[in-house]
Design an enzyme around this catalytic site. Structure first.
Site, PDB file in Angstrom:
ATOM      1  N   GLU A  48      45.779  44.981  38.562  1.00  7.95           N
ATOM      2  CA  GLU A  48      46.717  44.014  38.006  1.00  7.95           C
ATOM      3  C   GLU A  48      46.007  43.075  37.023  1.00  7.95           C
ATOM      4  O   GLU A  48      46.554  42.731  35.974  1.00  7.95           O
ATOM      5  CB  GLU A  48      47.379  43.217  39.127  1.00  7.95           C
ATOM      6  CG  GLU A  48      48.330  44.060  39.964  1.00  7.95           C
ATOM      7  CD  GLU A  48      49.097  43.248  40.980  1.00  7.95           C
ATOM      8  OE1 GLU A  48      50.326  43.117  40.838  1.00  7.95           O
ATOM      9  OE2 GLU A  48      48.455  42.739  41.928  1.00  7.95           O
ATOM     10  N   GLU A  91      48.830  49.417  47.174  1.00 14.33           N
ATOM     11  CA  GLU A  91      49.347  48.423  48.119  1.00 14.33           C
ATOM     12  C   GLU A  91      50.309  49.005  49.143  1.00 14.33           C
ATOM     13  O   GLU A  91      50.385  48.530  50.287  1.00 14.33           O
ATOM     14  CB  GLU A  91      50.040  47.279  47.361  1.00 14.33           C
ATOM     15  CG  GLU A  91      49.097  46.325  46.654  1.00 14.33           C
ATOM     16  CD  GLU A  91      48.806  46.729  45.224  1.00 14.33           C
ATOM     17  OE1 GLU A  91      48.370  45.879  44.434  1.00 14.33           O
ATOM     18  OE2 GLU A  91      49.014  47.924  44.878  1.00 14.33           O
ATOM     19  N   ALA A 108      42.907  42.750  46.199  1.00 13.93           N
ATOM     20  CA  ALA A 108      42.955  41.382  46.706  1.00 13.93           C
ATOM     21  C   ALA A 108      42.094  41.309  47.963  1.00 13.93           C
ATOM     22  O   ALA A 108      41.612  42.319  48.475  1.00 13.93           O
ATOM     23  CB  ALA A 108      44.387  40.977  47.010  1.00 13.93           C
ATOM     24  N   GLY A 155      45.095  44.309  43.177  1.00 16.45           N
ATOM     25  CA  GLY A 155      44.962  43.132  42.324  1.00 16.45           C
ATOM     26  C   GLY A 155      43.931  43.304  41.236  1.00 16.45           C
ATOM     27  O   GLY A 155      44.035  42.698  40.168  1.00 16.45           O
TER      28      GLY A 155
END
Length: 251
Positions: free
Chosen positions: A109, A129, A63, A106
């Site tokens: 993901e 993370e 992210a 992310g």
């Protein structure tokens, strides 16, 4: 769209995440563009499959840290990213992810939302993370658990370890281990585009329901949002920016 390149390949579509200076980190604008394009392609009979890849050697390195750094749990509860992630997951046609370079946080993901995940020689995958004092927030931990089992999922999520392509394939995280994920991904998407579209859509829906019905995706998201207010999260991101090891206090 500034950070997403779309290419009609005749029966299938190539989408390239295009923020190379940030290793294609998934900021809100990029996720919004991706969700909008997939929503449009879902209703386009000329598109029967989608190949998703990153620009200039990486899939997506996570992210956007700048967006997470100041975000509170209250803001995260109203975050439009949740709607974008849901739209991406709801795409009804075959979605192929071709991973070269980093697919972290992310980025992984997103790759885990693909129906077929190809890893090439340079692929490096992980959910680090916890290095920043947070956890995956878009279902990555739960989807990883369903795919590779509790021991391996715990290993990646709790330690922040990053694994290579051979390990990802051996664990069953990826569906294909190839030399060049971009070239092989294009070949695979073209093959899928020739198959019966109604059958593939029905098969995908059944597989997604079977894999995800038991998952506690809302619990994972709630925990992620709570951690955004922690001092440990602030320390983790500060240490990341300062290129030092974080010192966590558990608050």
């Amino acid at each position: 769209m500034e950070h997403l390149i779309e290419s009609d390949e005749g029966g299938w579509t190539k989408l390239i995440l295009n923020r190379p200076a940030a290793k294609n980190a998934l900021n809100t604008g990029l996720l919004a563009d991706l969700a909008a394009v997939l929503n449009r392609l879902a209703g386009d009979p000329g598109c029967r499959a989608v190949l998703l890849q990153g620009a200039e050697g990486n899939f997506a390195a996570g992210a956007d840290i700048a967006e997470i750094e100041t975000k509170s749990s209250a803001e995260a509860a109203l975050d439009p990213r949740k709607t974008h992630w849901a739209a991406i997951r709801a795409f009804p046609k075959p979605l192929v992810a071709a991973v070269e370079g980093f697919a972290l946080g992310g980025g992984l993901e997103l790759a885990l939302m693909a129906d077929l995940l190809l890893v090439g020689d340079t692929a490096r995958l992980g959910l680090p993370e916890s290095n920043l004092g947070i956890i995956p927030g878009a279902g990555g931990g739960q989807r990883l658990l369903a795919r590779v089992g509790p021991a391996r999922a715990a290993r990646l999520v709790l330690t922040g370890e990053i694994i290579d392509a051979d390990t990802a394939f051996a664990w069953g995280l990826s569906s294909h281990r190839v030399g060049d994920a971009l070239a092989e991904g294009a070949t695979l998407a073209a093959r899928l585009a020739l198959r019966a579209p109604l059958a593939l859509a029905a098969a995908k829906a059944a597989l997604v329901e079977g894999a995800e019905a038991p998952l506690a995706l809302t619990a994972e998201r709630a925990a992620f949002e709570t951690l955004l207010d922690s001092q440990d999260k602030a320390e983790g991101i500060r240490a990341f920016r300062e290129k030092r090891k974080p010192v966590y206090q558990g608050n």
